[in-house]
Design a protein around this motif. Structure first.
Motif, mmCIF file in Angstrom:
data_model
loop_
_atom_site.group_PDB
_atom_site.id
_atom_site.type_symbol
_atom_site.label_atom_id
_atom_site.label_comp_id
_atom_site.label_asym_id
_atom_site.label_seq_id
_atom_site.Cartn_x
_atom_site.Cartn_y
_atom_site.Cartn_z
ATOM 1 N N ALA A 31 0.905 -1.071 -0.089
ATOM 2 C CA ALA A 31 -0.151 -0.139 -0.073
ATOM 3 C C ALA A 31 0.912 1.137 0.066
ATOM 4 O O ALA A 31 1.834 1.292 0.886
ATOM 5 N N GLY A 32 0.695 1.988 -0.872
ATOM 6 C CA GLY A 32 1.536 3.266 -1.153
ATOM 7 C C GLY A 32 0.883 4.514 -0.573
ATOM 8 O O GLY A 32 -0.387 4.813 -0.929
ATOM 9 N N LEU A 33 1.720 5.307 -0.077
ATOM 10 C CA LEU A 33 1.232 6.676 0.372
ATOM 11 C C LEU A 33 1.963 7.763 -0.538
ATOM 12 O O LEU A 33 3.138 7.718 -0.462
ATOM 13 N N VAL A 34 1.131 8.541 -1.178
ATOM 14 C CA VAL A 34 1.485 9.703 -1.717
ATOM 15 C C VAL A 34 0.965 10.825 -1.695
ATOM 16 O O VAL A 34 -0.206 10.805 -1.283
ATOM 17 N N GLY A 35 1.750 11.954 -2.079
ATOM 18 C CA GLY A 35 1.052 13.224 -1.751
ATOM 19 C C GLY A 35 2.200 14.196 -1.805
ATOM 20 O O GLY A 35 3.399 13.812 -1.788
ATOM 21 N N PRO A 36 1.838 15.504 -1.896
ATOM 22 C CA PRO A 36 3.013 16.605 -1.878
ATOM 23 C C PRO A 36 3.918 16.634 -0.539
ATOM 24 O O PRO A 36 3.315 15.850 0.554
ATOM 25 N N ASN A 37 4.849 17.224 -0.588
ATOM 26 C CA ASN A 37 5.441 17.570 0.928
ATOM 27 C C ASN A 37 4.611 18.424 1.715
ATOM 28 O O ASN A 37 3.573 18.960 1.500
ATOM 29 N N GLY A 38 4.672 17.627 3.096
ATOM 30 C CA GLY A 38 3.746 18.351 3.996
ATOM 31 C C GLY A 38 2.389 17.771 3.950
ATOM 32 O O GLY A 38 1.569 18.381 4.740
ATOM 33 N N SER A 39 2.032 16.636 3.385
ATOM 34 C CA SER A 39 0.838 16.135 3.405
ATOM 35 C C SER A 39 0.529 15.410 4.253
ATOM 36 O O SER A 39 -0.684 14.791 4.614
ATOM 37 N N GLY A 40 1.482 14.996 5.198
ATOM 38 C CA GLY A 40 1.205 13.879 6.290
ATOM 39 C C GLY A 40 1.702 12.515 6.241
ATOM 40 O O GLY A 40 1.422 11.666 7.294
ATOM 41 N N LYS A 41 2.036 12.185 5.186
ATOM 42 C CA LYS A 41 2.669 10.817 4.931
ATOM 43 C C LYS A 41 3.597 10.290 5.947
ATOM 44 O O LYS A 41 3.524 9.163 6.654
ATOM 45 N N SER A 42 4.727 11.078 6.449
ATOM 46 C CA SER A 42 5.602 10.530 7.165
ATOM 47 C C SER A 42 5.230 10.370 8.634
ATOM 48 O O SER A 42 5.327 9.578 9.452
ATOM 49 N N LEU A 195 6.028 9.150 -8.453
ATOM 50 C CA LEU A 195 4.715 8.480 -8.703
ATOM 51 C C LEU A 195 4.655 7.325 -9.587
ATOM 52 O O LEU A 195 3.899 6.497 -9.623
ATOM 53 N N ASN A 196 5.698 7.345 -10.596
ATOM 54 C CA ASN A 196 5.728 6.347 -11.481
ATOM 55 C C ASN A 196 6.387 4.871 -11.022
ATOM 56 O O ASN A 196 5.892 4.058 -11.109
ATOM 57 N N ALA A 197 7.046 5.061 -9.811
ATOM 58 C CA ALA A 197 7.491 4.159 -9.126
ATOM 59 C C ALA A 197 6.352 3.604 -8.164
ATOM 60 O O ALA A 197 6.134 2.081 -8.075
ATOM 61 N N ALA A 198 5.622 4.407 -7.666
ATOM 62 C CA ALA A 198 4.360 3.967 -6.778
ATOM 63 C C ALA A 198 3.334 3.161 -7.748
ATOM 64 O O ALA A 198 2.816 2.235 -7.197
ATOM 65 N N ALA A 199 3.103 3.623 -8.981
ATOM 66 C CA ALA A 199 2.149 2.919 -9.801
ATOM 67 C C ALA A 199 2.697 1.737 -10.258
ATOM 68 O O ALA A 199 2.078 0.849 -10.493
ATOM 69 N N SER A 200 4.318 1.502 -10.363
ATOM 70 C CA SER A 200 4.750 0.452 -10.795
ATOM 71 C C SER A 200 4.411 -0.770 -9.510
ATOM 72 O O SER A 200 4.448 -1.896 -9.755
ATOM 73 N N VAL A 201 4.913 -0.375 -8.370
ATOM 74 C CA VAL A 201 4.962 -1.463 -7.290
ATOM 75 C C VAL A 201 3.959 -1.587 -6.192
ATOM 76 O O VAL A 201 3.809 -2.504 -5.575
ATOM 77 N N CYS A 202 2.811 -0.799 -6.213
ATOM 78 C CA CYS A 202 1.845 -0.777 -5.149
ATOM 79 C C CYS A 202 0.632 -1.402 -5.858
ATOM 80 O O CYS A 202 0.346 -1.196 -7.001
ATOM 81 N N ASP A 203 0.149 -2.223 -4.982
ATOM 82 C CA ASP A 203 -1.279 -2.676 -5.344
ATOM 83 C C ASP A 203 -2.244 -1.712 -5.016
ATOM 84 O O ASP A 203 -3.440 -1.739 -5.923
#
Length: 269
Positions: A31-42, A195-203
């Motif tokens: 499961a991938g978390l994506v978003g701009p800097n400061g979006s809360g991922k970390s 985002l391309n890496a996320a699209a490739s590896v994440c379900d």
């Protein structure tokens, strides 16, 4: 092992950085978390590996609240590769990776044959066997990243939590790391800028924006030109990757999404 985030909020210095997030990583799912800097991922990931306490909501591991587990129990189930790497360890690469065995050992207990086998296997998986006797402090950023991933693998966790794991890695080692994640098929929560890496590896992808969850779904469903413009502020086209068939994002590096494109030049014949 399934991990679920329920109505999670996180506050730092009195400011809410994650607000009411629900998401699930199913057993064996990346499961991938994506978003701009400061979006809360970390901040969200830090609650999962218990570096932060949520201000509201909870994290469930196989239906059980993380707060019910001791730190050692949590570490047997969840291993993390955070963005903050700590100081320069005055240890060898092998010793750093062996730290991943700590949750299974009594205080001051020496490594046994099984520990040595697991550490050696983890070094092989990240391609760092030849560096086992080197000092961690002497490694490049990319080499350190691979060693710390080996330490996480040596924990033999049910869940991997990775915050920007491809940072500092060259293209080849990025590809190898993402292939390793797919091969592992452990339940994985991973934050990625690429985002391309996320699209490739994440379900499944979960898109965070200003601390809230704005989209969840398969990469092909989530990564639309409209979402990329709204959340990331970029103009892009989403096409099919010619080699893998995954979604491939082609960014317009000349014009931000909020700037009208320039009219095409006219030539006079």
């Amino acid at each position: 092992m399934r991990i679920a985030v329920e109505d999670l909020s996180v506050a730092l210095s009195g400011r809410t950085v994650v607000a009411g997030v629900h998401l699930v990583a199913k057993e064996g799912e990346i499961a991938g978390l994506v978003g701009p800097n400061g979006s809360g991922k970390s901040s969200l990931l830090r609650t999962v590996y218990r570096h932060l306490r949520p201000s509201a909501g909870r994290v469930l591991l196989a239906g059980r609240e993380l707060d019910e587990l001791s730190p050692a129990q949590s570490a047997r189930h969840i291993a993390a590769l955070p963005q903050e790497r700590g100081g320069d360890f005055e240890l060898t690469v092998r010793e750093v990776v062996a730290m991943g065995r700590t949750p299974y050992k009594r205080a001051f207990a020496a490594d046994d044959a099984e520990d040595h086998r697991i550490v050696a296997e983890a070094l092989v998986r990240v391609g760092m066997t030849d560096a086992a006797a080197r000092r961690f402090a002497q490694l490049s950023g990319g080499e350190r990243q691979r060693v710390l991933l080996a330490r996480a693998l040596a924990q033999q966790p049910d869940v991997l939590v990775l915050d920007e794991p491809t940072n500092h890695l060259d293209v080849r080692h990025q590809v190898e790391l993402l292939a390793l994640l797919r091969e592992q098929r452990r339940t994985t929560l991973v934050a990625l800028h690429d985002l391309n890496a996320a699209a490739s590896v994440c379900d499944r992808l979960h898109v965070l924006h200003r601390g809230t969850l704005v989209a969840s779904g398969a990469p092909r469903e989530v990564l639309t030109a409209e979402l990329l413009a709204e959340v990331f502020g970029v103009r892009a086209a989403v096409v099919e990757h010619p080699l893998t068939g995954d979604p491939l994002i082609a960014f317009d590096h000349r014009t931000p999404a909020d700037v009208p494109p320039r009219p095409a030049r006219q030539t006079i014949s």
